[in-house]
Each structure stands twice: as C-alpha cells, then as structure tokens.
Design an enzyme around this catalytic site. Sequence first.
Site, short mmCIF file in Angstrom:
data_model
loop_
_atom_site.label_atom_id
_atom_site.label_comp_id
_atom_site.label_asym_id
_atom_site.label_seq_id
_atom_site.Cartn_x
_atom_site.Cartn_y
_atom_site.Cartn_z
N GLU A 163 0.81 -1.22 0.00
CA GLU A 163 0.00 0.00 0.00
C GLU A 163 0.84 1.27 0.00
O GLU A 163 0.91 1.99 1.01
CB GLU A 163 -0.96 0.02 1.20
CG GLU A 163 -2.09 -0.96 1.07
CD GLU A 163 -3.21 -0.73 2.09
OE1 GLU A 163 -2.97 -0.03 3.09
OE2 GLU A 163 -4.30 -1.27 1.89
N GLU A 172 -6.73 -7.65 -0.46
CA GLU A 172 -7.20 -7.74 0.92
C GLU A 172 -8.70 -7.46 0.91
O GLU A 172 -9.13 -6.38 0.53
CB GLU A 172 -6.50 -6.70 1.80
CG GLU A 172 -4.99 -6.88 1.87
CD GLU A 172 -4.30 -5.85 2.76
OE1 GLU A 172 -4.99 -5.10 3.48
OE2 GLU A 172 -3.06 -5.78 2.71
N MET A 208 -7.61 -5.94 17.14
CA MET A 208 -9.08 -5.85 17.07
C MET A 208 -9.62 -6.03 15.65
O MET A 208 -10.80 -5.82 15.40
CB MET A 208 -9.54 -4.50 17.63
CG MET A 208 -9.18 -4.25 19.08
SD MET A 208 -9.83 -5.54 20.17
CE MET A 208 -11.58 -5.18 20.10
C1 GAL Z 1 -4.39 -2.49 4.96
C2 GAL Z 1 -2.96 -2.98 5.08
C3 GAL Z 1 -2.86 -4.22 5.94
C4 GAL Z 1 -3.68 -4.05 7.19
C5 GAL Z 1 -5.11 -3.78 6.80
C6 GAL Z 1 -6.05 -3.65 7.98
O1 GAL Z 1 -4.42 -1.12 4.75
O2 GAL Z 1 -2.42 -3.27 3.81
O3 GAL Z 1 -1.52 -4.46 6.27
O4 GAL Z 1 -3.16 -3.02 7.95
O5 GAL Z 1 -5.16 -2.57 6.09
O6 GAL Z 1 -7.36 -3.39 7.55
#
Ligand code: GAL
Length: 663
Positions: A142, A312, A362
Amino acid sequence: MKLGCCYYPEHWPETDWDNNAAHMREMGLELVRIGEFAWSRMEPQQGQYDWDWLDRAIESLAKGGLKIILGTPTATPPKWLVDSMPDMIAIDEKGNPRKFGSRRQYCFSHMPYRQECARITQIMAMRYGNHDAIMGWQTDNEYGCHDTVLSYSVAAASRFRDWLSNKYDKISALNAAWGNVFWSMEYQSFDAIDLPYLTVTEANPAHVLDYRRFASDEVVSFNKIQTEIIKKYSPDRIIMHNFMGFYTDFDHHKVGADLDIATWDSYPLGFLEMFPFSDEEKEKFARQGHPDIAAFHHDLYRGCSNKWGVMEQQPGPVNWAHHNPAPLDGMVRLWTIEAMAHEADFCSYFRWRQIPFAQEQMHAGLLRPDGVEAQGALEARQAAADIAALRETATLHETATNQNAQNPKAQTIALHFSYEAQWLFETQPQGQSFQYLWLVFEHYSALRRMGLNIDIVSQDDDLEGYAMVIIPSMPIINDDFIAKVKALNVPVMFGPRSGSKTKDFSIPDNLAPGPLQQLIDVKVTRVESMREGLHHFGTSRHGDDFRIDHWIEHVVGTAEVVEQCHNGTAILSRHNNIYYCSAWPDDALLHNMLMDLLKLTDLKPIILPQELRIRRKDGFHYIFNYGCKMIDLGNIHGPWQGGNYIIGQENLASAQIAVIAAD
Ligand code: GAL
C-alpha cells in the site's frame, strides 16, 4: 476467480503451519500472500540473514497445495536499518520526522534506502523466484498508506530540484511557467528552490502541482526498481501491488503500467465510515458499505493494468475506522462475488486469523484469535461454492458466454478519472466543497443506479467503441485528447472546470473551457463556489426542479442551451454530440441529463432501487442486495427477466446475491 488469504507465518507457532495450510485448502482457498512485513525476521542484523523459517513456511504452504504471493518487505524497514541511515525517515508537512515504531516511515526519495530495497528484493527473488509454488509477487505494501507519499526531507528536496531542472532546463523557463514574478518569487537557479511547505500563506499553486507530479513519479520509480529485479530473477511470475480505497496521492495508472495485475484492498465498512458520505448513507449502509464503494474501485483498478484483483478483502469488523461495525451476515460473500462480477482475477481475505497482539489485534480474520472459524470463514466457504457452481454453468452455457463477449465495450460507459486533476483541485479548490473525487463518484453512482457497466478510464485510453463517454471534469485538456474526442460520434459530456487551466496551472488565454472551445462554443466568463445554504435553482426539461450546490459557471457562446436555471444561467450546453455541464448538478438533474444522453445510444437503462446493484458479465446478470430488506426482483423491469437463476432467487433477501443466466 480464485480465493486466497493474507497469512503471516512469523506470527504463529511453526507447529500450526501445516494445519493452517490444510485448513485454507479445505475452505476453498487456493492462494496465500505472505512476507510483506517480515524484514526483521529475514535479516535480524545488517547482512545476517535468516531464511530458514521462510523456506520452511513456503514448503509447508506449497505442500498444502497453495500458490504463494510473496511480498517484498520494504514497507517495514527494521530498526537497525533506520538507525544506520536516520535521514531515510520521511518528513511531514509540518517539518516533523515520521518516526520508527509502526510502518511506512521511509522517504521514497532516499537513494540509499532505495538501494537497500533493491538488495533485499534481489536476494528474495534469487532465492524464491523460481520456486514452483511462487505464483507472483507483491511489491512493498500500500504505497501511500498513512499519508506517506509526500515527504519534505532533504533527499526529496534534492531530487525535486533535479526533476525541475530536467523538466524546464532553464530557470527562466520555470519562473515564467510558474508566474514567479507575482510576489517576487523568482529564482536564480534550480538549487535555490525548496519544497512547497511551511510557507506563510499558500505556496504558488504551480509549484505545488509540480511537486505533486514529482512525488507521484517518485512512487513510480521506487516501484520500478523492484519490478525490474523481480522480472529478471523470477521470470514468468505475476507482479502486483496492492492499492488503497479513495486514495489519490500518486498516479495509479503509471504504477499499474509496470505491474501485471493491479490489486486493491477492499474495506467497504471502514471506507464508508471514514469518507464524506452523508449521515443518512452512513446509517443506512453501516453494515454493508455504500453499494458503489467496492465497485467504483474494481472498475478503476481494472483500468490500471492488464488484470486486477482484490488483495485484501474485509472479512469482518476492522480496527481503524472511527466506528467498526460488523458486516451483515452475507456481506462478505456478497463483496466476494461482486469482485468476480467485475472480472477480478482473485479475491484474498485479510487476514487468515485475528492476531491477539500489537496494533491490529481488534481486526477480524477468517479465524478468531483462538483459531475457531469466524463468520467470514463461513461466507468464504459459501463464496467458494458459488464460484464452483458458476464455473460449471459457464462451461455448460459456453455459447451464451461467447455471444455476450462479442462486444462488451459497446455496452459500456467510459467514465474518465485523472489523478492529476485531483492534485490540481486539492491545490486550488476555490470552494471547500469542490471535491473532484466526489464529483466523479457521484457520476459513477448515478450510472450504476441505471444498471450500466462502467469502465473508469484515463486520458490515454482508447475511447473508440464505448457507448458514451463521461468526463466529470478535466481541468487540463491536451490537444491529443481533443483530437480523440473529435473522432467519436457517441455522446460525450464534459463537466465543470474542464479546460480551466493550462498545463502550467494558469488560466488559458481564451478562458475556460480552453481547448474544448474547438468542439463546442461556450466560454466561461465568471465562476462561483457556494457555501452550504447558497444555491441556484431551476426546472429541468423534464419538469423536475433541481438545485445547484457547490459550483456554478456563467457561460456565453452559440452552443444550444439544454438545461438552465430560473435566472437563465446555462447549466448544460450542447453542440452536436458534445455536451458541457457548467455546474455541479444535484442527483435529480444528473440523473435526467444522463438519461437524455442515453437515449442517443443503444443502451437500455433501468431505474434500480437505491440498495440494488447489478453487473453483466459473460451472459450472466449478477445482482446484489445492499439493503436491509427483501427486494422482489420480479417487480423490476430488468433484462434478467425470464432468465435462469443459477444462484439465489427472485425474492432477494438483505445482503444476498442472485446470478441469472440470460442474454
Ligand atoms: C491495509 C494494510 C494491511 C492491514 C489492513 C487492515 O491497509 O495493507 O496491512 O493493515 O489494512 O485493515
């Protein structure tokens, strides 16, 4: 589309690894992303590597039948590295260092840090790049997360000066382009130029815009160092990066050009909470996310590279928004299948198991901290079953698929988005509520409410063949773009402030919309931005009242006036197939204007309920109920009527999906 998850073997006992891999496969997952934050375990001391654990983790996942996406760990430089080069730390706009103790503390412009990144990337690519189970790579993590693209460090200032000297060659050219005679801001040499921060009042907007362009280029060149190494040492592997939601500080089209797959991280509930949606929307969609958040980014990032995916996917409540509600049961499955409807290559959940320690304890995972499956896992299983069912049907209905694939572009609207436009309007908003990204989002939403497929395009894309082209605003218009639009014979609508600036951030000699006046005779003689409570009113050709908020322009010219305010101010002007909208339209007016334009195409818009969205792909209609109540699809006059329900049913319950085979 394949399913996967993000996994951190270094967070869990090694004795769990084999079981975790078997569990993932049994759940229907085929991919796993690892490694992106593990530098301190790969290289605990400078030059002392520990690859054994990662070798074993990769073997364990490979043996379990998973394909691996390996992340380069450059978003989290370890303490020894930061201490060895303290000036690698980014500096914020207040002049403060962004210290060690979380992540992304580096400055993109720091050359020795770039070398460190190249070094660790090369060692990893040489060690794992030809492993059978390594299907691809994620560079860093990111770019820009936690506002980290803009840095005001010594390293950034030095590279900015070089960038300017390359661009302008002579300091006199820069002084002229920026208009530095105003307020005695002229420079004698490139070395004298600082970054535009800590100035008494606003810095020269031309200076700021060049700095934003430079900062974006720094991300592009930083990423390219890694992609070139990976291509060399890990041939035939897919190179990816994970972009964010509503994030615009660098040009994703340019980074995407160096990737094989543009991926993004989809957290619809967190984004609804953190971005300027109305209170009503925040309440109504608190557990579902606004129905266009995910789709907007799917359609944006699909246009940024050859393919796209979700790296993600939110699997339950997150930890980072102001409030973190749980998704309605069904939403994790819905988001997953919606990604498929928008042609994702894969969808990977973040994260496999909720971690009981540190910053993200969390944040839900597919598994709870105790290792028991959470709601997200049940829905991942269901999504895996849906995908299998659709795969089977698609094979059976191959002819339908081929037919529909004939010319998808002719069934699609091109919606233009530009990162540079976003930087320009952030630099000189001229009215707090002129937020370009929201203008684009409102156009996207209006089109989606009509059940249309949308491609979000850049100015370099080929526009030929689309059913209609919508450009919510394009402040800098170049001659190539004018030529491209001239060749089109479908409706093309430009929005307010188009052509209002030159590439050097000045008002064009012929006033706005600048070069667009070659295609339509309108000239903007005055602009107004309006605070809350200040409006212009009108009644559209359809007899509906409308209200103009935020922005209005006064135009003169010979173009036909299609819509106007009660006081006669033109809102929509037309010449042949070219339309210019000279205000920020409200929802009703935008809807009416788009409906009128669509009448000039072969598309058949439908009016969907506020909570329902659809997408057509390969002969299937994917339908998503983002609402809290059941929707009877039989009552909606959609093209799916009479089709065969592969998934779901006509009475579509809250947070449920239907997939219907129909031509
Ligand atoms: C994203 C990030 C992850 C984690 C996630 C939590 O922004 O790439 O490493 O932090 O959010 O929602």
